[in-house]
Design an enzyme around this catalytic site. Structure first.
Site, PDB file in Angstrom:
ATOM      1  N   SER A 146       0.950  -1.205   0.025  1.00  0.00           N
ATOM      2  CA  SER A 146      -0.174  -0.022  -0.058  1.00  0.00           C
ATOM      3  C   SER A 146       0.735   1.156  -0.083  1.00  0.00           C
ATOM      4  O   SER A 146       0.316   2.394  -0.304  1.00  0.00           O
ATOM      5  CB  SER A 146      -0.873   0.089   1.261  1.00  0.00           C
TER       6      SER A 146
ATOM      7  N   HIS B 276     -14.916  -0.295   3.647  1.00  0.00           N
ATOM      8  CA  HIS B 276     -14.772   1.191   4.094  1.00  0.00           C
ATOM      9  C   HIS B 276     -16.042   2.075   3.816  1.00  0.00           C
ATOM     10  O   HIS B 276     -16.103   3.050   4.397  1.00  0.00           O
ATOM     11  CB  HIS B 276     -13.590   1.671   3.366  1.00  0.00           C
TER      12      HIS B 276
ATOM     13  N   CYS C  43      -7.690   1.858   1.408  1.00  0.00           N
ATOM     14  CA  CYS C  43      -9.038   1.150   0.859  1.00  0.00           C
ATOM     15  C   CYS C  43      -8.358   0.635  -0.405  1.00  0.00           C
ATOM     16  O   CYS C  43      -8.059   1.383  -1.337  1.00  0.00           O
ATOM     17  CB  CYS C  43      -9.968   1.974   0.589  1.00  0.00           C
TER      18      CYS C  43
END
Lengths: 178, 376, 631
Positions: free
Chosen positions: C336, C379, C392
């Site tokens: 991420s 989310h 997310c």
């Protein structure tokens, strides 16, 4: 006979003062001296300043009055001494060769029986011997040896003093002069 | 030519002799090889005589002592009959014999207490040079003696074999210039190198921890020179402080007085540095070593003391302590971040640094340690 | 032959008896014989002299001179390595170096020397053989850093006639920080080996030379290495120096001042203790490397001189690969932490704007394949800020799909991925930025759109090094200026900054998201520093194409964190790789500690600076920015 000898004869027209010794004494006396130097020192520590081989060299060269014999004799004594030491063979040899030569040459001109002369010559040659050894060690072999002049002067004097009676003892070994 | 040579024949012979010897010398110096043959002849020729004289001297020595004592005996016991005195003389003579035997016995006993294999030898001569510290012993290569073997007595180390000839060996004494042996002190276990100086005293070099070495401490061989087995006494060290950081260490080797018989270590096996007194010797008046330190645990491990550290190491130590003081695990413990500006808690908390956000005064960047004191 | 007597009185005016010449006749014969003997001796001597000095002059003369005069090297001390404040990181320690003079080496001394020094006699003889190509007056290097025992052995056996070949010279031994602090950054020096001697890089070196073999020591080897001097001494037969004939002083190597801040380096090292991974701290304004840590580490001190073969084997076979510099060689999926770059790419290319939202239900299906979000429950409605702050995945799947792989690749490469950063350390790796072209070139295959989805969240074929990550995020944080990372100030002058024309609004949106990661119930609140606007991004990467760790069965996800501070005008960017750290928020405190150390030190330096309260005892309340999701 050469001119040189002639001149010598002119200068010192003495009786042929060549002293002869019994052949054995040529061998025994220096050997004893060297042996003394090596093996007696440890019994009597304070005689370590004594250089008997040197005194013997001076005496025989002086009495024999022939520079060649003096040189050879000195060389032999020196080499013998060298071979019993822990340094290079030849260091004492070189110096004692010169000592023998000088002693014999001097004796051609002076009365070698005079105690005063013996004292002076021994003293001078002792100093020469020590300096010579130092020079050989320092310049030829490259060792670092200290030159202790005052000590050398005192030792020379003591050796010269001992030399007088010592020579008198050795005088007894003389054969009758011709 | 003929007349020329004849005329200067004296000087020519002299020069030839000198030249020959110079060549001999040059050969030795350049090739660094000994004229070993000449030496072997000379030594072999002279040793028998020396041995003979040595035994004669021992004999006469005994006789002499006997005679001296005989007179004492006579004066004390003048009323004794001649027969008795004769017996006494005999008795005394035998005792004298015993005395020499005793000495040999001590050495023998000593030889049995040490783990190394040794050969007893008798000193038969010293070197010819005026300042040479060498002796001849009456054991040579024929007896299995080889160069570099250690020579010791019950009192301590003597030297090492410099050259072994068939019937005799030349031994360099500890005091000979250039002689080196590895030593370790008995109490503080400081390692050093013993160096002969050509005088009666030796010096210590490369003393690992000069501050720890105490005056009059006993030195023993460390075995690290691979010549002397570990654990032989060497001598007491005399420490002279030249300045706060400079010391001078002198050592008088104990074993060199009245050298008569020695042991040559044929097969060295390291012993321990003796904690109690070394092997008893009846000739010694002063009891040699003091009792050892209760614990020799602080003996520095070899190499550890030589380890250098950099600023990085010091800084790391500082930050580690800082983290510990604040209960902070680096890289972990989410929550309260550490305060790197808090002083490292060394002794008591300082009021100045307790105030949050109050940094220290601008300190030199290269300062290795966090300076705590704040100017009043 | 006797000559007849000359006539008596013939030409003599005097009646003086003549000199009896006949008596001199016999000696004269002796003299003649003697003279011939002497002449012969003289000729012999002259011929001997001739052979020695003229015929074989070269051989004898050289040998004689060498025996008398010995050239002892004076090793030049290597330059110290200092940190940015001049503190010594790598120093030198006075020590002794043992040399073997090969001129007068006797074959039968090899075994005693080897055993005395605890060397393998075979190996020792082998080393001697290697030296054969060199002139024999050049001594052989045996050992640096003698132990007490070895030193005593040498001293005791060198002075007498035992082993005169041994030669001790004083030298300097390299001292590195202990416990492997900075080992990968600093590298180590070690004796040059055969293979290296045959490469052009080290051609001018001789056997026995110590050369830098890794890290700074290698990269700046030439600067750090001085020029050895030489001392000519006359030695006696026992090898003792008697007189100094000439001296050529050694020129010490240059001290090297690094950009590294030892405080930060130490804190980073301490933070990584017991963990595997790497930390890279850069100053994004200049590209200066403030700290560079790779763990597990090794002790460079063991390499000095010669490393013990068993030690070397241990390092090579260690499954944790302590010699591997993870900071610039570990090519791993960024996870991420790649999302800020994705976000920027999407904003810059215009495929999304700030109002773009995605509804995350915990997963989505792309090209017939389900892709999950890390948050199972989803989310909900996610905008860019929330997508970055809460990481997310579904949001970025959509973004990635819109962008396409080649746009992603373009911006990834703009950020510095897929290329070496050019840091002044050897053996940097470039990582992989996949693209259609890349796949065609490498696999001769078309790119499938489904593959883009993985890349969008920093998985798939995409790999980066921790250094690249710090570099990339640092460049974005400064608004699109990438300064070449470097460890030595002078080296920076050569490299111009790389700039990208970025819309500052877009950059600020990404940065705001990264701020939320740390400060707004994001994924890295553990890294929060009260009073400091620390921005960051966590990453959790499944191990896919990491051949290094393939053999390990107990593979856990790698944790990443990259963060910078302050939010406006960032001064420091830190990338952390925590191998097997499971989740990025476990890597975050490591970066936090380093950044805290940076600002605490800054406060220490400028006590008057009011804007950064260095230490606050209690936690400040969380600022209410953006949409707070949790009660």
């Amino acid at each position: 006979m050469t001119d040189f000898d002639n001149r010598l004869m002119d200068i010192a027209p003495r009786e042929p003062a060549v002293t002869r010794f019994r052949p054995l004494s040529w061998l025994v006396v220096p050997l004893l001296a060297i042996w003394f130097q090596v093996f007696v020192h440890r019994f009597v520590g304070y005689v370590s300043y004594l250089e008997l081989p040197l005194l013997v060299t001076i005496y025989f060269s002086m009495m024999r009055r022939q520079p060649i014999i003096g040189s050879v004799f000195g060389a032999c004594v020196g080499l013998a001494q060298d071979s019993l030491s822990d340094h290079y063979v030849g260091m004492f040899g070189i110096v004692k060769t010169m000592v023998g030569f000088i002693a014999a040459s001097l004796s051609l001109r002076f009365d070698v029986d005079s105690p005063l002369l013996r004292l002076t010559v021994t003293y001078a040659l002792f100093v020469f011997h020590q300096m010579g050894y130092w020079a050989v060690a320092k310049f030829l072999v490259g060792q670092s040896v200290d030159l202790q002049l005052p000590q050398m002067a005192i030792q020379g004097f003591l050796n010269a003093l001992i030399a007088i009676p010592f020579y008198l003892v050795l005088d007894r070994l003389k054969e009758e002069a011709r | 030519m003929e007349s020329f040579l004849a005329r200067f024949r004296h000087i020519t012979v002299l020069l030839l002799l000198l030249m020959a010897q110079l060549l001999l010398l040059a050969y030795q110096v350049k090739t660094n090889q000994e004229v070993r043959l000449i030496r072997i002849w000379a030594v072999t020729a002279v040793t028998p005589l020396a041995r003979a004289v040595e035994s004669v001297s021992v004999y006469w020595n005994n006789v002499f002592t006997t005679l001296v004592r005989q007179r004492e005996v006579l004066s004390e016991n003048e009323r004794l009959k001649g027969e008795v005195s004769k017996l006494r003389i005999e008795n005394q003579y035998l005792q004298g014999e015993l005395a020499t035997a005793d000495r040999a016995k001590v050495l023998l006993a000593f030889a049995q207490t040490i783990p190394s294999k040794t050969k007893a030898a008798r000193i038969i001569g010293s070197g010819t040079g005026s300042n040479a510290r060498v002796v001849y012993v009456d054991r040579g290569s024929a007896d299995g003696i080889a160069r570099n073997m250690a020579v010791v007595t019950s009192k301590g180390i003597v030297g090492k074999v410099a050259s072994a000839y068939p019937t005799a060996s030349l031994v360099t004494l500890v005091t000979q210039q250039g002689f080196v042996a590895g030593v370790v002190s008995q109490v503080s276990r400081v390692q050093a190198i013993l160096r002969g100086t050509g005088s009666d005293l030796c010096t210590l070099d490369y003393v690992r921890n000069p501050f720890a070495l105490q005056d009059k401490e006993w030195l023993y061989t460390s075995g690290e020179d691979r010549v002397f087995p570990k654990g032989f006494p060497v001598g007491q060290v005399r420490v002279t402080k030249k300045s706060n950081t400079e010391f001078e260490f002198k050592v008088q080797p104990v074993a060199l007085d009245h050298l008569e018989e020695v042991l040559i270590v044929v097969e060295g096996i390291h012993g321990a540095i003796p904690d109690p007194a070394p092997a008893p010797s009846q000739e010694v008046v002063i009891l040699p070593p003091p009792p050892p330190a209760p614990a020799s645990a602080e003996a520095p491990a070899a190499g550890a003391e030589g380890f250098g550290s950099t600023d990085a190491d010091r800084l790391r130590e500082k930050y580690r302590k800082l983290g510990e003081a604040q209960g902070h695990t680096y890289g972990g413990s989410p929550g309260r971040p550490p305060d790197f500006n808090k002083a490292v808690p060394s002794a008591q908390p300082k009021p100045a640094s307790a105030a949050p956000g109050k940094p220290e005064e601008g300190k030199p960047p290269a300062a290795p340690k966090e300076p705590a004191p704040v100017k009043p | 032959m006797r000559q007849p007597d000359p006539p008596y009185h013939q030409d003599s005016a005097y009646s003086m008896p003549p000199i009896p010449r006949d008596e001199g006749a016999l000696p004269s014969i002796k003299i003649v014989v003697f003279q011939y003997v002497m002449a012969a001796a003289f000729i012999f001597l002259v011929s001997g002299y001739w052979t020695l000095q003229i015929q074989n002059e070269q051989i004898y003369n050289e040998k004689a001179v060498r025996n008398e005069i010995r050239a002892l090297p004076i090793p030049a001390p290597r330059g110290k390595i200092l940190d940015r404040d001049g503190r010594v990181i790598v120093g030198n320690l006075a020590s002794y170096r043992l040399l073997l003079s090969r001129d007068n080496l006797r074959e039968d001394h090899i075994i005693p020397i080897a055993t005395g020094l605890n060397l393998d006699p075979k190996e020792f003889a082998e080393r001697l053989r290697r030296y054969r190509s060199l002139p024999s007056y050049q001594p052989m290097f045996i050992k640096d850093e003698l132990t007490t025992a070895e030193f005593t052995f040498v001293e005791a056996n060198r002075d007498n006639d035992a082993l005169p070949e041994l030669e001790l010279i004083s030298s300097q031994r390299r001292v590195y920080p202990q416990d492997g602090v900075g080992a990968h950054l600093l590298g180590y020096v070690s004796e040059i080996n055969d293979a290296e001697l045959n490469t052009p890089e080290w051609a001018r070196h001789n056997p026995g030379d110590e050369i830098g073999k890794a890290g700074i020591e290698r990269y700046y080897n030439d600067a750090l290495t001085g020029v050895d001097g030489e001392r000519q001494v006359r030695v006696d037969n026992r090898g003792n120096a008697r007189a100094e004939l000439g001296i050529k002083e050694a020129v010490p190597g240059k001290d090297l001042m690094l950009t590294v801040d030892l405080d930060l380096q130490i804190v980073a090292e301490l933070s990584m203790e017991g963990r595997n991974g790497a930390v890279v701290a850069l100053d994004p304004r200049t590209g200066e490397v403030l700290a560079l840590v790779s763990r597990p580490s090794y002790d460079p001190n063991h390499f000095v001189g010669r490393i013990d073969p068993s030690e070397w084997n241990k390092l090579l076979t260690d499954p944790d690969k302590p010699l591997f510099n993870r900071a610039l060689q570990a090519q791993l999926a960024p996870g991420s932490t790649f999302k800020p770059i994705m976000a920027l790419a999407a904003l810059e290319t215009g495929v999304i704007d700030e109002n773009f939202t995605v509804t995350c239900t915990g997963g989505a299906t792309w090209y017939g394949r389900p892709f999950k979000c890390h948050k199972r429950g989803g989310h909900g409605t996610v905008n860019l800020y929330k997508a970055i702050a809460q990481s997310c995945d579904v949001f970025f799947y959509a973004v990635g799909n819109k962008l396409g792989i080649d746009n992603i690749a373009k911006y990834a490469e703009m950020a510095g991925f897929g290329h070496k950063t050019g840091i002044d350390l050897p053996q940097e790796k470039e990582g992989v930025v996949p693209s259609t072209q890349w796949k065609m070139r490498l696999f001769r295959e078309k790119w499938f759109a489904g593959e883009t989805i993985s890349v969008a969240i920093g998985q798939g074929a995409l790999t980066v090094t921790p250094l690249q990550l710090a570099y990339a995020i640092g460049g974005i944080a400064t608004g699109g200026v990438w300064m070449k990372p470097h460890l030595v100030k002078e080296s920076a002058a050569l490299a111009p900054a790389r700039k990208a024309n970025l819309n500052i609004d877009h950059v600020n949106q990404v940065i705001q998201g990264m701020w939320g990661v740390v400060n707004d119930y994001g994924t890295a609140t553990a890294a929060r520093l009260p009073g400091l606007d620390l921005c960051g991004k966590t990453g959790t990467a499944q191990l896919a194409s990491n051949e290094l760790l393939k053999q390990r069965k107990d593979l856990k996800d790698n944790a990443w964190f990259v963060g910078f501070a302050p939010k406006q005008a960032p001064e420091i960017v830190v990338a952390v790789l925590y191998e097997g750290g499971l989740h990025g928020n476990l890597a975050a405190p490591i970066a936090r500690d380093v950044i805290k150390a940076y600002f605490d030190k800054k406060a220490r330096r400028n006590p008057r600076a009011p804007e950064q309260p260095a230490s606050v005892a209690s936690m400040a309340p969380l600022p209410k920015v953006g949409a707070a999701q949790r009660p």
